[in-house]
Structures are given as structure tokens and as C-alpha cells.
Scaffold this motif. Structure first.
Motif, mmCIF file in Angstrom:
data_model
loop_
_atom_site.group_PDB
_atom_site.id
_atom_site.type_symbol
_atom_site.label_atom_id
_atom_site.label_comp_id
_atom_site.label_asym_id
_atom_site.label_seq_id
_atom_site.Cartn_x
_atom_site.Cartn_y
_atom_site.Cartn_z
ATOM 1 N N TYR A 40 -5.063 -2.321 83.725
ATOM 2 C CA TYR A 40 -6.304 -1.381 83.729
ATOM 3 C C TYR A 40 -6.350 0.066 83.451
ATOM 4 O O TYR A 40 -6.892 1.033 83.430
ATOM 5 N N PHE A 41 -4.714 0.418 83.307
ATOM 6 C CA PHE A 41 -4.593 1.925 82.777
ATOM 7 C C PHE A 41 -5.153 1.991 81.619
ATOM 8 O O PHE A 41 -5.341 3.198 81.095
ATOM 9 N N TYR A 42 -5.182 0.987 80.644
ATOM 10 C CA TYR A 42 -5.526 1.370 79.293
ATOM 11 C C TYR A 42 -7.172 1.246 78.817
ATOM 12 O O TYR A 42 -7.486 0.291 78.158
ATOM 13 N N ASP A 43 -7.866 2.143 79.009
ATOM 14 C CA ASP A 43 -8.975 2.644 78.508
ATOM 15 C C ASP A 43 -8.655 3.399 77.554
ATOM 16 O O ASP A 43 -7.511 3.696 77.310
ATOM 17 N N ALA A 44 -9.625 3.867 76.552
ATOM 18 C CA ALA A 44 -9.327 4.891 75.427
ATOM 19 C C ALA A 44 -8.230 6.175 76.016
ATOM 20 O O ALA A 44 -7.433 6.562 75.326
ATOM 21 N N ALA A 45 -8.734 6.640 77.304
ATOM 22 C CA ALA A 45 -8.097 7.847 77.757
ATOM 23 C C ALA A 45 -6.397 7.376 78.186
ATOM 24 O O ALA A 45 -5.781 8.151 77.901
ATOM 25 N N GLY A 46 -6.484 6.118 78.999
ATOM 26 C CA GLY A 46 -5.276 5.957 79.274
ATOM 27 C C GLY A 46 -4.158 5.561 77.959
ATOM 28 O O GLY A 46 -2.986 5.738 78.273
ATOM 29 N N ILE A 115 -6.108 -5.108 74.875
ATOM 30 C CA ILE A 115 -7.156 -4.957 75.797
ATOM 31 C C ILE A 115 -7.868 -3.783 75.575
ATOM 32 O O ILE A 115 -9.142 -3.540 76.242
ATOM 33 N N SER A 116 -7.339 -2.652 74.834
ATOM 34 C CA SER A 116 -7.725 -1.474 74.828
ATOM 35 C C SER A 116 -8.401 -1.365 73.539
ATOM 36 O O SER A 116 -7.942 -0.895 72.314
ATOM 37 N N VAL A 117 -9.730 -1.796 73.357
ATOM 38 C CA VAL A 117 -10.314 -2.273 72.263
ATOM 39 C C VAL A 117 -10.408 -1.011 71.364
ATOM 40 O O VAL A 117 -10.208 -1.075 70.063
ATOM 41 N N ASP A 118 -11.336 -0.093 71.741
ATOM 42 C CA ASP A 118 -11.644 1.296 70.940
ATOM 43 C C ASP A 118 -10.363 1.852 70.234
ATOM 44 O O ASP A 118 -10.294 2.084 69.060
ATOM 45 N N PHE A 119 -9.410 1.886 71.165
ATOM 46 C CA PHE A 119 -7.908 2.486 70.515
ATOM 47 C C PHE A 119 -7.242 1.425 69.569
ATOM 48 O O PHE A 119 -6.987 1.973 68.598
ATOM 49 N N MET A 120 -7.369 0.319 69.831
ATOM 50 C CA MET A 120 -6.865 -0.701 68.850
ATOM 51 C C MET A 120 -7.531 -0.772 67.522
ATOM 52 O O MET A 120 -6.829 -0.586 66.484
#
Ligand code: SAH
Ligand code: AVI
Length: 323
Positions: A40-46, A115-120
Motif C-alpha cells: 500500500y506504499f504505492y499510490d502515485a505519490a508513493g 498495483i500503482s495504476v496511474d504511475f504504471m
């Protein structure tokens, strides 16, 4: 195919992914040793903060693994049939795959799974621009569970790629489950390239997770900021401190967030009580020995074809083939 149809779909606030996040957070914060999953660290900011970590002088894993890949890419990938598809588990900024693609021209499609969809999706768009003949087929998925490869990738020779020592963020039994699942997803005849950080001098490990610029602390605290953003929580980020240390008995770095005071926090309609000095365990980063990694691979359906390291033996890259 247009870029838009090729990007993966992002879960919204009413999705299963959001519900699973809320459930996991409440379960973890209600446990005796409070804990949160590192995924769960990996949202766009993470994801952006992790990229900053990879450029820190203290964080040796990324540049060391990149050095190994640059020096030995063709040997690491091994023989490649034309039309082969490279599947990267936890693709992040998709930096390392560029080294493999540059050295191995027969790869015709790339499947980043993250899992970090926008970043990917952003990184996939950049890769399509830089490698116009490459078919880029992103998959938004949590690789701790089952998921399917996109239709155009099925039935083609598959090479799995799991760099970064992301495998170290699993408990040993989760690492075994992952390697078995990867075997099922990739199928018979597949190969798998895995990066694993190695046991080493404790001072080097300690510095890598306690950087002077405080980026790792921001990465750790972003988890609470994310919970505030997505789960209607009211964590006071100034009331928690980043703590990372090497647990020698378990050969792992542990990251925690320490509550500086006795306090109560509201999260998704629940009240969570913290004592002063109580911690939330947010991440393990296991360090392997070459022998322990070989045995992990052997017990999960893989044979090690070769292992590659740097001169300091800081990091290892393992080329596995399905048994
Ligand atoms: N492969 C890149 C990034 C490693 S960082 C490199 O070697 O530099 C770990 C990556 O795995 C992040 O992009 C994160 O979003 C992704 N990740 C972590 N847990 C995941 C999970 N359970 N399912 C899918 N992706 C995950
Ligand atoms: C992605 N993963 C392998 C990183 C690691 O080193 O365990 C995540 C990280 N945590 C703190 N710094 C980097």
C-alpha cells in the motif's frame, strides 16, 4: 491500437481494490502488533517517492542491479525465441527493462504488471514512445493474487522479470507462493529473472533505509497520508516518526512508524488507539544469501541457470528456468 486502449483501468473509490484496502488497514491497525502491508506504499505519490529513493547515494540496490544488468543483459536473459513477451512484476518506472530491451532485440511485447495504476500507465506511455515497435500491454493487478495475462501475450514464449528485490518485501512463505504463482502464470518452458538483495555489512543496510535527506521517512509516512486521503482518516503526520533497523536474526530490514504520543486516530469510521512509542510495522525487506535464494527457487518449481552479482556481492540477479 491507440495509447488509450492500451492503458490499464484504474480502480475507483467504489471498487473491490478500495474495499480490500480499507479492510486490510482496519485489520492491521486492530492487531496486537499493528501492521500495514508494504504493497500500500504505492499510490502515485508513493511511486514518485520510491523513484526518489532509487537515486539516493545511500540506496545502493537500484544502481547495483542496473550495473549488473548493463554488464550482462544478454547472458541474464539467455536464448530468446522471436516473438517473446517480457512480463515484469512490479514494473514501477520501467527503467531496468529498457536495458534488457536494448540488449535483446527479439522481445516483441512487454507486459508491465503493477498495483500503482496511474504511475504504471504514465511509464507505459513513455516506453511506447521510446520503443515504437514494442507492443506494451499494461496489467493493473495485485500480484499477491491470481491475475491473467492480456490475450495478445498468451501462447507466446514468456520471460518473467522481477527485479528490485521486491521479492524481499514478502515473508519467506509469501515469496514461495509468489514463485509458484509466477510459474503458473508464465507456464511450462518459461524463464524468470529475479533480483535479490544480499546480506551484507549492517552499516550499509542501515544507511540505505535511513537516508540523510529523509526521503525514506517521507515514503514511510506517505502511507498514513494515503490512508487520510482515501479512507477518511485523521492521522497527524507530525505525531509519527520513521524507524528502520536491521533485524539480524531474521536477515531483514524492518520499517516502522512510531507514535510519538498516546493518541487516538479515526480511520474509516473506526477509532484506533496508540500508546506513546507504539509502532506500526510497515515493511520487511529480507536480504538473501545466494544459497538461500537457490533453495527457495528449487523448492518452488524453478532451476537456477545462472546467478550474476557485482564485485562487492551487494546484489544478485538469478536466471531461473521452469522445471
Ligand atoms: N521493478 C522496479 C520497481 C520496484 S518497486 C525496479 O526494480 O526498480 C516495487 C514495485 O512493485 C512498485 O512499482 C509497486 O507499485 C509494485 N508493487 C508492490 N507490491 C505490489 C503488488 N502486490 N502487486 C503489484 N505490484 C506491486
Ligand atoms: C521495493 N523494495 C524492494 C524496496 C526495498 O528496498 O525493500 C522498498 C523500499 N523501502 C524502503 N526503501 C525502499
Amino acid at each position: 491500437m491507440s495509447v488509450l486502449t492500451r492503458t490499464a483501468i484504474r480502480p475507483d473509490r467504489h471498487s473491490n481494490a478500495h474495499d480490500a484496502f480499507a479492510r486490510d488497514v482496519i485489520d492491521g491497525l486492530c492487531a496486537r502488533q499493528k501492521h500495514l502491508s508494504a504493497k500500500y506504499f504505492y499510490d502515485a505519490a508513493g511511486s514518485r517517492l520510491f523513484e526518489e529513493i532509487t537515486r539516493l547515494p545511500e540506496y545502493y540496490p537500484t544502481r547495483t542491479e542496473l550495473g549488473i544488468l548493463r554488464a550482462r543483459a544478454a547472458d541474464i536473459v539467455g536464448p530468446v525465441e522471436p516473438g517473446s513477451v517480457l512480463v515484469e512484476f512490479g514494473s514501477g518506472a520501467a527503467t531496468k527493462v529498457r536495458v534488457l530491451l536494448g540488449a535483446v532485440p527479439h522481445i516483441s511485447a512487454y507486459v508491465p504488471v503493477d498495483i500503482s495504476v496511474d504511475f504504471m500507465n504514465g511509464q507505459a506511455t513513455r516506453l511506447m514512445r521510446d520503443f515504437p515497435r514494442l507492443d506494451v500491454l499494461p496489467v493493473a493487478a495485485d500480484f499477491t493474487g491470481p491475475f491473467e495475462l492480456p490475450a495478445p501475450a498468451r501462447g507466446r514464449p514468456l520471460i518473467g522479470f522481477f527485479p528490485g528485490s521486491t521479492i524481499g518485501n514478502f515473508e519467506p512463505r509469501e515469496a514461495s507462493a509468489f514463485l509458484r504463482r509466477a510459474g503458473h502464470i508464465l507456464g511450462p518452458g518459461a524463464s524468470l529473472i529475479v533480483g535479490a538483495d544480499l546480506v551484507k555489512d549492517e552499516a550499509v543496510l542501515h544507511a540505505a533505509y535511513n537516508d540523510a535527506a529523509g526521503v525514506t521517512a517521507r515514503f514511510n509516512l506517505n502511507l498514513l497520508a494515503r490512508i487520510n486521503r482515501e479512507l477518511d482518516a485523521d492521522f497527524d503526520l507530525d505525531a509519527f516518526l520513521h524507524r528502520a533497523f536491521y533485524n539480524r536474526a531474521r536477515a531483514r530490514i524492518e520499517m516502522h512508524l512510531v507514535s510519538l504520543v498516546r493518541q487516538r486516530v479515526r480511520v474509516a469510521g473506526h477509532t484506533i488507539a496508540f500508546d506513546a512509542d507504539e509502532t506500526i510495522h510497515t515493511e520487511n525487506s529480507y536480504k538473501y544469501t545466494p544459497v538461500r535464494f537457490a533453495s527457495l527457487a528449487r523448492n518452488t518449481g524453478w532451476t537456477r541457470r545462472a546467478m550474476f552479482t557485482d564485485a562487492d556481492r551487494y546484489f544478485s540477479v538469478h536466471a531461473l528456468i521452469a522445471k
